[in-house]
Design a protein around this motif. Structure first.
Motif, PDB file in Angstrom:
ATOM      1  N   GLY A 113       0.754  -1.236   0.000  1.00  0.00           N
ATOM      2  CA  GLY A 113       0.000   0.000   0.000  1.00  0.00           C
ATOM      3  C   GLY A 113       0.782   1.281   0.000  1.00  0.00           C
ATOM      4  N   GLU A 114       2.084   1.247  -0.290  1.00  0.00           N
ATOM      5  CA  GLU A 114       2.855   2.483  -0.441  1.00  0.00           C
ATOM      6  C   GLU A 114       2.523   3.111  -1.782  1.00  0.00           C
ATOM      7  OE1 GLU A 114       7.470   4.048  -1.003  1.00  0.00           O
ATOM      8  OE2 GLU A 114       7.063   1.907  -0.895  1.00  0.00           O
ATOM      9  N   VAL A 115       2.460   4.453  -1.829  1.00  0.00           N
ATOM     10  CA  VAL A 115       2.166   5.172  -3.063  1.00  0.00           C
ATOM     11  C   VAL A 115       3.423   5.877  -3.560  1.00  0.00           C
ATOM     12  CG1 VAL A 115       0.821   7.040  -4.111  1.00  0.00           C
ATOM     13  CG2 VAL A 115      -0.253   5.488  -2.470  1.00  0.00           C
TER      14      VAL A 115
ATOM     15  N   CYS B  40       3.316  14.060  -4.127  1.00  0.00           N
ATOM     16  CA  CYS B  40       2.501  13.777  -2.941  1.00  0.00           C
ATOM     17  C   CYS B  40       3.280  14.024  -1.656  1.00  0.00           C
ATOM     18  CB  CYS B  40       1.977  12.348  -2.972  1.00  0.00           C
ATOM     19  SG  CYS B  40       3.249  11.079  -2.809  1.00  0.00           S
ATOM     20  N   SER B  41       4.373  14.788  -1.729  1.00  0.00           N
ATOM     21  CA  SER B  41       5.234  14.972  -0.562  1.00  0.00           C
ATOM     22  C   SER B  41       4.501  15.563   0.638  1.00  0.00           C
ATOM     23  CB  SER B  41       6.450  15.826  -0.915  1.00  0.00           C
ATOM     24  OG  SER B  41       6.053  17.098  -1.386  1.00  0.00           O
ATOM     25  N   GLY B  42       3.471  16.361   0.409  1.00  0.00           N
ATOM     26  CA  GLY B  42       2.722  16.949   1.507  1.00  0.00           C
ATOM     27  C   GLY B  42       1.936  15.949   2.332  1.00  0.00           C
ATOM     28  N   VAL B  43       1.666  14.779   1.763  1.00  0.00           N
ATOM     29  CA  VAL B  43       0.914  13.735   2.477  1.00  0.00           C
ATOM     30  C   VAL B  43       1.642  12.397   2.436  1.00  0.00           C
ATOM     31  CG1 VAL B  43      -1.363  14.799   2.205  1.00  0.00           C
ATOM     32  CG2 VAL B  43      -0.483  13.292   0.406  1.00  0.00           C
ATOM     33  N   ALA B  44       2.921  12.418   2.083  1.00  0.00           N
ATOM     34  CA  ALA B  44       3.682  11.174   1.890  1.00  0.00           C
ATOM     35  C   ALA B  44       3.669  10.279   3.120  1.00  0.00           C
ATOM     36  CB  ALA B  44       5.118  11.496   1.480  1.00  0.00           C
ATOM     37  N   ASP B  45       3.694  10.865   4.304  1.00  0.00           N
ATOM     38  CA  ASP B  45       3.684  10.041   5.517  1.00  0.00           C
ATOM     39  C   ASP B  45       2.400   9.229   5.630  1.00  0.00           C
ATOM     40  OD1 ASP B  45       2.341  12.534   5.889  1.00  0.00           O
ATOM     41  OD2 ASP B  45       2.453  12.305   8.064  1.00  0.00           O
ATOM     42  N   ARG B  46       1.295   9.764   5.120  1.00  0.00           N
ATOM     43  CA  ARG B  46       0.008   9.055   5.169  1.00  0.00           C
ATOM     44  C   ARG B  46      -0.143   8.059   4.019  1.00  0.00           C
ATOM     45  NH1 ARG B  46      -4.170  13.665   5.415  1.00  0.00           N
ATOM     46  NH2 ARG B  46      -5.647  11.960   5.677  1.00  0.00           N
ATOM     47  N   LEU B  47       0.784   8.126   3.041  1.00  0.00           N
ATOM     48  CA  LEU B  47       0.731   7.230   1.887  1.00  0.00           C
ATOM     49  C   LEU B  47       1.848   6.188   1.906  1.00  0.00           C
ATOM     50  CD1 LEU B  47      -0.015   9.896  -0.868  1.00  0.00           C
ATOM     51  CD2 LEU B  47      -1.655   8.366   0.245  1.00  0.00           C
TER      52      LEU B  47
ATOM     53  N   ALA C 110       1.968   3.407   3.579  1.00  0.00           N
ATOM     54  CA  ALA C 110       1.465   2.034   3.673  1.00  0.00           C
ATOM     55  C   ALA C 110      -0.051   2.062   3.806  1.00  0.00           C
ATOM     56  CB  ALA C 110       2.082   1.325   4.870  1.00  0.00           C
ATOM     57  N   GLY C 111      -0.683   0.943   3.486  1.00  0.00           N
ATOM     58  CA  GLY C 111      -2.099   0.766   3.748  1.00  0.00           C
ATOM     59  C   GLY C 111      -3.068   1.288   2.710  1.00  0.00           C
ATOM     60  N   VAL C 112      -2.596   1.820   1.587  1.00  0.00           N
ATOM     61  CA  VAL C 112      -3.506   2.301   0.548  1.00  0.00           C
ATOM     62  C   VAL C 112      -4.051   1.109  -0.229  1.00  0.00           C
ATOM     63  CG1 VAL C 112      -3.691   3.652  -1.581  1.00  0.00           C
ATOM     64  CG2 VAL C 112      -2.413   4.559   0.379  1.00  0.00           C
TER      65      VAL C 112
ATOM     66  N   THR D  47      -9.299  12.765 -10.446  1.00  0.00           N
ATOM     67  CA  THR D  47      -9.971  13.729 -11.308  1.00  0.00           C
ATOM     68  C   THR D  47      -8.960  14.053 -12.405  1.00  0.00           C
ATOM     69  OG1 THR D  47      -9.171  15.642 -10.055  1.00  0.00           O
ATOM     70  CG2 THR D  47     -11.288  14.699  -9.372  1.00  0.00           C
ATOM     71  N   GLY D  48      -9.150  15.128 -13.121  1.00  0.00           N
ATOM     72  CA  GLY D  48      -8.191  15.504 -14.146  1.00  0.00           C
ATOM     73  C   GLY D  48      -6.848  15.932 -13.591  1.00  0.00           C
ATOM     74  N   SER D  49      -6.837  16.391 -12.326  1.00  0.00           N
ATOM     75  CA  SER D  49      -5.576  16.909 -11.787  1.00  0.00           C
ATOM     76  C   SER D  49      -5.380  16.668 -10.297  1.00  0.00           C
ATOM     77  CB  SER D  49      -5.466  18.406 -12.082  1.00  0.00           C
ATOM     78  OG  SER D  49      -6.578  19.098 -11.557  1.00  0.00           O
ATOM     79  N   ALA D  50      -6.070  15.676  -9.728  1.00  0.00           N
ATOM     80  CA  ALA D  50      -5.898  15.349  -8.311  1.00  0.00           C
ATOM     81  C   ALA D  50      -6.159  13.864  -8.090  1.00  0.00           C
ATOM     82  CB  ALA D  50      -6.847  16.174  -7.445  1.00  0.00           C
ATOM     83  N   PHE D  51      -5.597  13.366  -6.996  1.00  0.00           N
ATOM     84  CA  PHE D  51      -5.798  11.974  -6.600  1.00  0.00           C
ATOM     85  C   PHE D  51      -6.479  11.908  -5.239  1.00  0.00           C
ATOM     86  CE2 PHE D  51      -1.968  11.424  -9.322  1.00  0.00           C
ATOM     87  CZ  PHE D  51      -2.434  10.433 -10.170  1.00  0.00           C
ATOM     88  N   ALA D  52      -7.215  10.827  -5.012  1.00  0.00           N
ATOM     89  CA  ALA D  52      -7.783  10.509  -3.705  1.00  0.00           C
ATOM     90  C   ALA D  52      -7.472   9.038  -3.436  1.00  0.00           C
ATOM     91  CB  ALA D  52      -9.286  10.738  -3.680  1.00  0.00           C
ATOM     92  N   ALA D  53      -6.749   8.779  -2.363  1.00  0.00           N
ATOM     93  CA  ALA D  53      -6.407   7.409  -1.991  1.00  0.00           C
ATOM     94  C   ALA D  53      -7.292   6.957  -0.848  1.00  0.00           C
ATOM     95  CB  ALA D  53      -4.943   7.337  -1.560  1.00  0.00           C
TER      96      ALA D  53
END
Length: 130
Positions: A30-32, A44-51, A53-55, A61-67
């Protein structure tokens, strides 16, 4: 150009997702790993700690991700106006999300029990309040 992350993509990538100009790979565990246009999901460096593991799934969308992580927590990044910033509804996305749907500029999450939570550009469905 994925040369900056190529070593992290050499093995263990069962799925890759995309926006119009960026990619996000989910590795086993689950690492992104992201690459491409930083403003459109490639950073995704601003949320890398939350990504780290576990995804379990990624939506775009055209320019964003939601995990979606184990337990149904949602983590977003990319263009804030197109769904990359879910802070206005983050408390409702902390757990229990079972599916996410998207337009080119907004997300709609379905939670256990059937509640729908939206965010992103209101012109693309990001506001279901009215």
């Amino acid at each position: 150009d994925c040369t900056g992350v190529a070593d992290r993509l050499a093995v263990g990538v069962p799925a890759i997702y995309s926006t119009d100009s960026a990619f996000a790979a989910v590795k086993e565990g689950g690492e992104v790993v992201t690459w491409g246009d930083p403003a459109r999901g490639g950073d995704c460096s601003g949320v890398a700690d939350r990504l780290a593991a576990g995804v379990t799934a990624i939506y775009s969308t055209g320019s964003a991700f939601a995990a979606v992580k184990e337990g149904g927590e949602v983590v977003t990044w990319g263009d804030p106006g197109c769904g990359g910033d879910c802070s206005a509804v983050a408390d409702r996305l902390a757990a229990g999300v079972t599916a996410i749907y998207s337009t080119s500029g907004a997300f709609a999450a379905v939670k256990e029990g059937g509640e729908v939570v939206t965010w992103g550009d209101p012109g693309y469905g990001g506001d279901c309040s009215g």
